[in-house]
Motif scaffolding. Structure first.
Motif, PDB file in Angstrom:
ATOM      1  N   LEU A 580       4.828  32.780  17.603  1.00  0.00           N
ATOM      2  CA  LEU A 580       3.572  32.079  17.869  1.00  0.00           C
ATOM      3  C   LEU A 580       2.443  32.551  16.948  1.00  0.00           C
ATOM      4  CD1 LEU A 580       3.075  31.729  21.733  1.00  0.00           C
ATOM      5  CD2 LEU A 580       3.496  29.917  20.066  1.00  0.00           C
ATOM      6  N   LEU A 581       1.580  31.622  16.575  1.00  0.00           N
ATOM      7  CA  LEU A 581       0.381  31.919  15.793  1.00  0.00           C
ATOM      8  C   LEU A 581      -0.850  31.867  16.697  1.00  0.00           C
ATOM      9  CD1 LEU A 581       1.144  29.692  12.663  1.00  0.00           C
ATOM     10  CD2 LEU A 581       1.486  32.171  12.883  1.00  0.00           C
ATOM     11  N   PRO A 582      -1.956  32.497  16.300  1.00  0.00           N
ATOM     12  CA  PRO A 582      -3.169  32.451  17.127  1.00  0.00           C
ATOM     13  C   PRO A 582      -3.855  31.086  17.079  1.00  0.00           C
ATOM     14  CG  PRO A 582      -3.583  33.684  15.115  1.00  0.00           C
ATOM     15  CD  PRO A 582      -2.114  33.392  15.133  1.00  0.00           C
ATOM     16  N   GLU A 583      -4.588  30.763  18.151  1.00  0.00           N
ATOM     17  CA  GLU A 583      -5.465  29.590  18.181  1.00  0.00           C
ATOM     18  C   GLU A 583      -6.844  29.989  17.652  1.00  0.00           C
ATOM     19  OE1 GLU A 583      -3.919  27.335  22.250  1.00  0.00           O
ATOM     20  OE2 GLU A 583      -5.701  28.578  22.290  1.00  0.00           O
ATOM     21  N   TYR A 584      -7.549  29.013  17.043  1.00  0.00           N
ATOM     22  CA  TYR A 584      -8.929  29.225  16.611  1.00  0.00           C
ATOM     23  C   TYR A 584      -9.798  28.110  17.189  1.00  0.00           C
ATOM     24  CZ  TYR A 584      -7.114  32.580  13.210  1.00  0.00           C
ATOM     25  OH  TYR A 584      -6.495  33.652  12.614  1.00  0.00           O
ATOM     26  N   THR A 585     -10.987  28.480  17.652  1.00  0.00           N
ATOM     27  CA  THR A 585     -11.887  27.500  18.260  1.00  0.00           C
ATOM     28  C   THR A 585     -13.307  27.658  17.727  1.00  0.00           C
ATOM     29  OG1 THR A 585     -10.636  27.291  20.325  1.00  0.00           O
ATOM     30  CG2 THR A 585     -12.960  26.761  20.416  1.00  0.00           C
TER      31      THR A 585
END
Length: 791
Positions: A580-585
């Motif tokens: 899994l990769l990180p989410e960015y917001t």
């Protein structure tokens, strides 16, 4: 966001006629206790008309005891008060350049009131501040005997599902802090937050758009749990006892002793809780029309002990050294009984069997923290703060499953075992410095280094003849190591009308996961910039506008990365994804805050854009569904949130919260587009009554709408909570009754409809009734609910 400018225009039109009045007078000061000059947070400051004694305006003091309010009235006086202290009336003012600087206001203890321990007031349930909302747990009557997760479910904008997943404004990716710092107690391993009980919590802060000062984790924002720490002078203590149905029994004891140099504080608690659950599942293969159903119930029992010990050493007026340690041990047993039924294409029963589970686990947890705080004579807000925190969470769990044929194939008889040995160590080093150049300009800077070291040795075995035989493809040793270094700086200007705060945070992340048995590894090393901007403008004495922007990250959660297979239901299996990769917001928000006498209103319009969104993806084969998280697509969410408080009378208050958001999903998975638009909304209304004979009653109604995910449709639900409180023995003793989910209507349902399969999941926890009694002694007041100290 078409409705955003409309909302702002309406607010402007409503309040525009009064904007043309003369420039107001600003009144400021700081409230402290006379004996030790400790700041008195949440002191009430009232501005009253000299002729009529009617309230003109009012506020409560901040954490450092400071306050500021404005008025255009010409004839007024000030009244300052705090529970257990003598009220102070101020009638003489020196107005210089439309400002009144009152300086330090010292309140003296009311010894007569303290001897009688009469509670004359309480904090507002929700307090709005510049960058956060503070929910005071002591005002929530339905939290008697509740765990931290259950308390969170009563906080505005927050929802917790039956599995303990926390959502903020309808979104996951929430960063949970304790006393402003990360902690293993907030991890998802084994429901660790459940060992924090309501009696240990002072308040909960909700920060939807954090500044660069905060760690960048959590795309939806931050929830900060503030644990209570008594600091009243002399010897103070309390004893709490809770009992409930189903089992919710606990005994708590807290004690503190404050002298000139030392503050010693402690909490001890033991308890036993039971969480029953009814469930039902459907797995339907749409290609051959075969179906496997299950129905059953489970019961999870927890026995726990909590110990917190700490001391503050006041070296001198400018230097304080604190040392805190906590230990918790939890024993878990869980029983589950399911009846599985298999049907052919003609809907005829072909086989049936039962599946029984017995799970046992022990969960040790401990944490220690050393903190040094230095203040400066130059300015009361100048401060240097250093802390070093270490914590450990372990879980030694084993489960046995047995299938017994009822109808049909004898080969369905089998035994399975899962063993899960888990530990997590976390170490946080934090340095913060605040430097006010003047009353209007402040710079902040600091750094944080977090080390997270996790190991999970798991195995799944089957019983063959006379022994357990491990299944190699379902067993492994999973190691997770993450190091995050963050450095930040912020600059703020806060004038009489206008304020701005700019910040930038740099974080370097080094994350590695390793599957030891199969020699599979995955490493991520990346550096990110996280800017933040906050603006504020005071339109009127009682109406302000705020705006903010921040960039956030949601790193993959441990249990999303861990490829351990959950086989509680052999036909609905879940597992993690080490890749899994990180989410960015990117998060934008505009707030309007209105406060006029008995009415306060906060309305917000927000927009969030998230990339690499993590969603649970289900695949299906041979009537077996396997669910694991994947990075798929982007999400654009636009929403409006309204929080309101109205006091129709001295004995009656109303609190309401409403949140609506519309989201647009875009992306594809395995070559198939899944673009769709949907919305969701939630509402909560709390009515609190003060009745004769020192009775208080609180009724809360909650509604959560259904919503869509990548593959699922989640059903909505409505439920109600009830709390009753009675003060006796001149307020020294408090008796509470709470009923959570009065009508047992908090039902969680989900449906997954795909071209080749259909899944249905149903879960119900039911009603919880708890009776609590608390007794406070010493100079402190009795608790407003079992286990909660008022201070």
């Amino acid at each position: 966001m078409k409705f955003a400018p409309i909302c702002m225009l309406m607010l402007f039109v409503i309040f525009q006629p009064t904007m043309a009045q003369d420039k107001p007078i600003t009144i400021s000061g700081k409230v402290v206790e006379n004996a030790g000059h400790q700041a008195l947070e949440y002191s009430t400051v009232k501005l009253l008309d000299t002729q009529t004694d009617q309230l003109i305006s009012g506020t409560t003091t901040a954490a450092d005891g400071s306050f500021s309010l404005e008025t255009k009235a010409a004839d007024f006086y000030l009244e300052v008060g705090f529970i257990g202290f003598i009220k102070l009336k101020i009638t003489d003012f020196d107005v210089v350049n439309r400002r009144v600087e009152l300086g330090v206001i010292a309140l003296s203890e009311d010894t007569e009131t303290l001897d009688e321990v009469v509670v004359q007031g309480e904090k507002s349930q929700t307090v709005f501040k510049l960058d956060k909302r503070v929910f005071n747990v002591g005002s929530d009557l339905s939290s008697t005997g509740a765990s931290a997760l259950e308390v969170l479910n009563n906080v505005p904008s927050v929802a917790v599902n039956i599995e303990g997943q926390i959502r903020l404004r309808g979104s996951t990716g929430v960063q949970i802090l304790i006393n402003g710092k990360p902690s293993v107690l907030t991890s998802e391993g084994g429901n660790a937050l459940g060992t924090l009980t309501a009696d240990m919590i002072e308040s909960i802060e909700v920060i939807t758009n954090p500044s660069a000062k905060y760690e960048a984790s959590g795309t939806s924002g931050i929830i900060n749990i503030i644990l209570k720490k008594e600091e009243k002078r002399g010897l103070n203590g309390s004893v709490t006892l809770n009992t409930g149905v189903p089992n919710n029994h606990s005994l708590g004891f807290s004690l503190n002793n404050r002298t000139e140099k030392f503050n010693l504080f402690s909490q001890i608690g033991i308890g036993h809780r039971t969480f029953p659950q009814d469930f039902k599942t459907i797995n339907r293969n749409l290609e051959n029309d075969t179906t496997v159903n299950s129905v059953g119930d489970s019961e999870k029992n927890e026995k726990f002990i909590n110990v917190i010990l700490g001391t503050d050493y006041h070296i001198n007026a400018q230097n304080v050294l604190s040392l805190t340690g906590s230990f918790a041990y939890e024993f878990e047993t869980e029983y589950s009984n399911s009846l599985f039924s298999e049907y052919d294409a003609a809907n005829s029963l072909t086989s049936q069997w039962s599946r029984n589970e017995v799970t046992e686990a022990t969960n040790p947890k401990y944490q220690y923290e050393l903190q040094y705080k230095k203040s400066f004579k130059r300015h009361e807000d100048q401060m240097l703060l250093f802390s070093a925190l270490g914590s450990f969470f372990g879980k030694d769990q084993s489960s046995e499953f047995e299938n017994m044929p009822v109808i049909g194939n004898e080969s369905l008889s089998e035994r399975q075992q899962t063993v899960n040995n888990f530990y997590q160590g976390e170490y946080t080093f934090k340095l913060d410095y605040t430097h006010p150049f003047s009353d209007k300009i402040t710079l902040e800077g600091g750094a944080q280094y977090v080390i997270n070291d996790v190991s999970n040795d798991y195995a799944i075995s089957e019983w063959e003849d006379i022994r357990w035989v491990e299944i190699p493809e379902l067993s492994n040793l999973f190691d997770y190591n993450q190091k995050v270094l963050g450095i930040y700086g912020t600059g703020a200007y806060e004038g009489d009308k206008f304020g701005v705060k700019l910040g930038l945070r740099v974080e370097n992340t080094d994350l590695e996961t390793v599957l030891q048995d199969t020699d599979e590894s995955n490493q991520l090393l990346f550096t990110n910039l996280f800017p933040s901007t906050h603006l504020s403008y005071k339109v009127l004495d009682n109406f302000s506008l705020q705006g903010g922007y921040s960039r956030r990250i949601s790193r993959p959660r441990l249990w999303d990365l861990n490829p351990f297979y959950n086989i509680r239901n052999n036909y609905n299996i879940s597992t993690g994804n080490p890749e899994l990769l990180p989410e960015y917001t990117d998060s934008y928000e505009v707030n309007g805050i209105f406060d006029q006498g008995p009415v306060s209103l906060n309305a917000a319009v927000y927009y969030r854009y998230t990339t690499d969104v993590v969603e649970d993806v289900t695949t299906f084969e041979d009537n077996i569904s396997i669910t694991r998280p994947e990075n798929i697509g982007t999400n654009k969410a636009t929403g409006i949130e309204v929080n309101a408080k109205y006091d129709p009378a001295d004995w009656w208050s109303l609190n309401g919260d409403f949140n609506y958001n519309y989201f647009k999903r875009e992306g594809d998975f395995e070559g198939t587009s899944f673009d769709f638009n949907a919305d969701q909304w939630s509402a909560r209304m709390t009515s609190k009554f003060g009745l004769p004979a020192d009775f208080d009653v609180e009724i809360t109604g909650n509604y959560q709408s259904g919503y869509l995910t990548f593959q699922r449709e989640m059903s909505g639900y409505v439920f109600a909570d009830l709390g009753v409180r009675k003060k006796i023995m001149k307020g020294k003793t408090i008796v509470n009754l709470s009923i959570r989910d009065v009508f047992a209507s908090r039902i969680f349902e989900s449906e997954t409809r795909q071209s080749s399969f259909y899944l249905y999941d149903y879960r119900l926890r039911g009603r919880f009734i708890t009776l609590g009694v608390s007794y406070g002694f010493g100079k402190g007041e009795a608790m407003e609910f079992s286990g909660q100290k008022r201070f």
